[in-house]
Design an enzyme around this catalytic site. Structure first.
Site, PDB file in Angstrom:
ATOM      1  N   GLU A 177       0.801  -1.233   0.000  1.00  0.00           N
ATOM      2  CA  GLU A 177       0.000   0.000   0.000  1.00  0.00           C
ATOM      3  C   GLU A 177       0.835   1.286   0.000  1.00  0.00           C
ATOM      4  OE1 GLU A 177      -2.785  -0.340   3.246  1.00  0.00           O
ATOM      5  OE2 GLU A 177      -3.545  -2.263   2.541  1.00  0.00           O
ATOM      6  N   GLU A 179      -6.204 -10.781  -1.235  1.00  0.00           N
ATOM      7  CA  GLU A 179      -7.024 -10.498  -0.045  1.00  0.00           C
ATOM      8  C   GLU A 179      -8.507 -10.397  -0.408  1.00  0.00           C
ATOM      9  OE1 GLU A 179      -5.559  -7.165   2.251  1.00  0.00           O
ATOM     10  OE2 GLU A 179      -3.467  -7.683   1.886  1.00  0.00           O
TER      11      GLU A 179
HETATM   12  O1  9MR Z   1      -7.585  -7.964   8.693  1.00  0.00           O
HETATM   13  C1  9MR Z   1      -6.648  -7.104   9.298  1.00  0.00           C
HETATM   14  C2  9MR Z   1      -7.246  -6.516  10.562  1.00  0.00           C
HETATM   15  O2  9MR Z   1      -7.397  -7.528  11.541  1.00  0.00           O
HETATM   16  C3  9MR Z   1      -6.357  -5.411  11.094  1.00  0.00           C
HETATM   17  O3  9MR Z   1      -7.005  -4.782  12.188  1.00  0.00           O
HETATM   18  C4  9MR Z   1      -6.070  -4.406  10.001  1.00  0.00           C
HETATM   19  C5  9MR Z   1      -5.167  -3.324  10.501  1.00  0.00           C
HETATM   20  O4  9MR Z   1      -4.682  -2.527   9.494  1.00  0.00           O
HETATM   21  O5  9MR Z   1      -5.446  -5.063   8.914  1.00  0.00           O
HETATM   22  C6  9MR Z   1      -6.298  -5.996   8.315  1.00  0.00           C
HETATM   23  O6  9MR Z   1      -5.658  -6.548   7.195  1.00  0.00           O
HETATM   24  C7  9MR Z   1      -5.356  -5.628   6.140  1.00  0.00           C
HETATM   25  C8  9MR Z   1      -4.133  -6.137   5.418  1.00  0.00           C
HETATM   26  O7  9MR Z   1      -3.082  -6.339   6.318  1.00  0.00           O
HETATM   27  C9  9MR Z   1      -3.720  -5.167   4.328  1.00  0.00           C
HETATM   28  N1  9MR Z   1      -4.789  -4.913   3.421  1.00  0.00           N
HETATM   29  C10 9MR Z   1      -6.048  -4.515   4.026  1.00  0.00           C
HETATM   30  C11 9MR Z   1      -6.456  -5.551   5.065  1.00  0.00           C
HETATM   31  C12 9MR Z   1      -7.817  -5.235   5.611  1.00  0.00           C
HETATM   32  O8  9MR Z   1      -7.794  -4.024   6.275  1.00  0.00           O
END
Ligand code: 9MR
Length: 471
Positions: free
Chosen positions: A159, A276
């Site tokens: 990102e 994802e």
């Molecule tokens: O699913 C993840 C969630 O449990 C966390 O709180 C969050 C914090 O940023 O990250 C989520 O996973 C993310 C992933 O690492 C990167 N792409 C977006 C995902 C969903 O937010």
């Protein structure tokens, strides 16, 4: 290069595909076994609750039966692996790697250089370029070194592009302190530690076109530059967190747009992975059976990219069940392929049928080696993919029924349950064409046009799937 379409190689006669093909779809087929047949990876995260033992047993059973690639929801991120400067914490990540080994799964590492989920001690060095370079390099060397040979692919950078306009995400601690060269550096450092790992740039909103004004268009320019400069980048991960278009009329992402990114990346010899995936509905709206079926079709359209594009090999979903999903935080709901009770949704069926009916092209050189070579194997472990589980009941039970077609009539014979019988007909892309809960055993298919179809009969504990031809 492009895979030929599924139907091109069919050699079935236009008459009934009778007794000989009754078992064309084995009763114990899973997403995983079918993905392996198609030389792709199919996966889901291990949700954070799994790491603390907070999930029911059938969650894990479904996970290992249905998937052959795994990634940790949060446990390999910067704040999890280096919570204090120079003090590394690998316990949870090791637990997942062990699980992957025991179950013959490939491991994705997520994520090394990301602006989010970095501990405060890193943010305290926000404007100190030399220090931040040392911090990032040291982090990569330790983490990638620890799992060298066990994590097959890394999201090296996650990102880094702004969401609003195509430019770098300038607020990121790494960008602000180091500049865009933190990206080039991260790839080079990771490759130096584990030259065999596949290295990805991962981001969201990449399914919105490849023109220079779209995020994927901006990324494409960078990938071209990285490749031209010899930066070791092997893949782009498209997160693909998308919303059902009926609940967000302005949502502009589409499978076709993502496919065009895959095609552009192919010219650069870079892979596209879906890393994802979730397809949510806006929170609060009623979601009907029909909505869930349409959602299944969208899941299938994204899968088609992975099956059909030669440089695409991974289809990874951000969660197993709607019950444990991050989507609520995004004001979305019901974006996964199992419901709150860990029962397969229409999206599961749509994926399964598509994997069953896809005919790989004659030349399978594309994906053969990757799938077979890079799962983490543990030869001492029992084959736990063979466990039986309630959760996949629709495909685990031997069938006591049979079917045949005569003219335009479908006959289903055997003891059909009067309480729970469902007959469904799908086209070869997995789209539902016809469905009935009538248990009489004789079905008029005269409204269906000529062609090949897949019929599924679920009746009581029996389950039968068979390909038929209507002429
Ligand atoms: O699913 C993840 C969630 O449990 C966390 O709180 C969050 C914090 O940023 O990250 C989520 O996973 C993310 C992933 O690492 C990167 N792409 C977006 C995902 C969903 O937010």
């Amino acid at each position: 290069m492009k895979k030929t379409h599924a139907l091109a190689g069919l050699v079935f006669s236009m008459t009934l595909l009778g007794a000989g093909l009754t078992n064309a779809f084995a009763a114990d087929e899973t997403l995983r076994s079918l993905a392996e047949k198609n030389n792709i990876y199919i996966g889901a995260i291990l949700n954070s609750q799994w790491f603390s033992g907070g999930l029911p047993g059938n969650y894990e059973q479904i996970h290992k039966q249905q998937f052959n690639i795994v990634v940790a929801e949060n446990e390999m991120k910067f704040d999890a692996t280096e919570p204090q400067e120079g003090r590394f914490s690998y316990g949870n990540g090791d637990k997942m790697v062990k699980y992957a080994k025991a179950n013959g799964m490939r491991v994705r590492g997520h994520a090394l250089a990301w602006h989010s989920q970095v501990p405060n001690w890193v943010n305290n060095y926000r404007n100190d370029k030399q220090k931040l370079l040392k911090v990032l390099k040291n982090h990569i060397e330790n983490v990638v070194g620890h799992w060298k040979g066990q994590v097959a692919e890394w999201d090296v950078v996650n990102e880094a592009i702004s969401n609003n306009e195509p430019q770098w995400r300038t607020g990121s601690v790494w960008y602000q302190g180091i500049g865009p060269e933190f990206i080039d550096s991260a790839f080079v450092w990771t490759h130096a530690v584990d030259p065999d790992a596949e290295l990805c740039y991962n981001d969201y909103n990449l399914e919105q076109g490849v023109n220079p004004k779209a995020k994927a268009g901006f990324l494409l320019q960078q990938v071209k530059r990285w490749v031209a400069n010899g930066i070791p980048i092997h893949c782009v991960g498209s997160q693909t967190h998308v919303e059902d278009t009926t609940t967000d009329k302005h949502f502009i992402g589409s499978p076709d747009s993502l496919r065009s990114l895959a095609k552009e990346l192919a010219k650069l010899n870079v892979k596209l992975k879906i890393t994802e995936l979730d397809i949510g509905f806006k929170s609060g709206v009623n979601v009907s059976k029909h909505d869930l079926e349409r959602q299944g079709q969208t899941f299938r359209q994204y899968l088609d990219i992975i099956l059909e594009e030669p440089n695409a090999d991974t289809y990874l979903i951000w969660g197993v069940s709607d019950k444990w999903s991050w989507l609520g935080g995004l004001n979305r709901q019901k974006g996964l392929i199992y419901d709150d009770n860990l029962k397969p949704k229409p999206a599961f069926d749509s994926i399964l049928v598509r994997l069953q009916t896809f005919e790989p092209p004659q030349d399978t050189s594309k994906k053969d080696t990757t799938v077979k070579d890079s799962t983490v194997k543990d030869s001492t472990a029992k084959d736990s993919t063979k466990d039986s589980s309630d959760a996949i009941r629709p495909f685990a039970m031997p069938s006591s029924i049979s079917m045949h077609v005569a003219g335009r009539t479908l006959f289903v014979t055997g003891a059909l349950s009067t309480k729970s019988t469902k007959i469904e007909v799908f086209d070869m892309q997995g789209r539902p064409i016809f469905s009935t809960e009538n248990s009489k055993g004789v079905f008029d298919l005269s409204s269906i046009s000529e062609g090949f179809y897949v019929v599924r009969v679920k009746s009581g504990m029996s389950n039968l799937i068979q390909r038929i031809a209507i002429k």
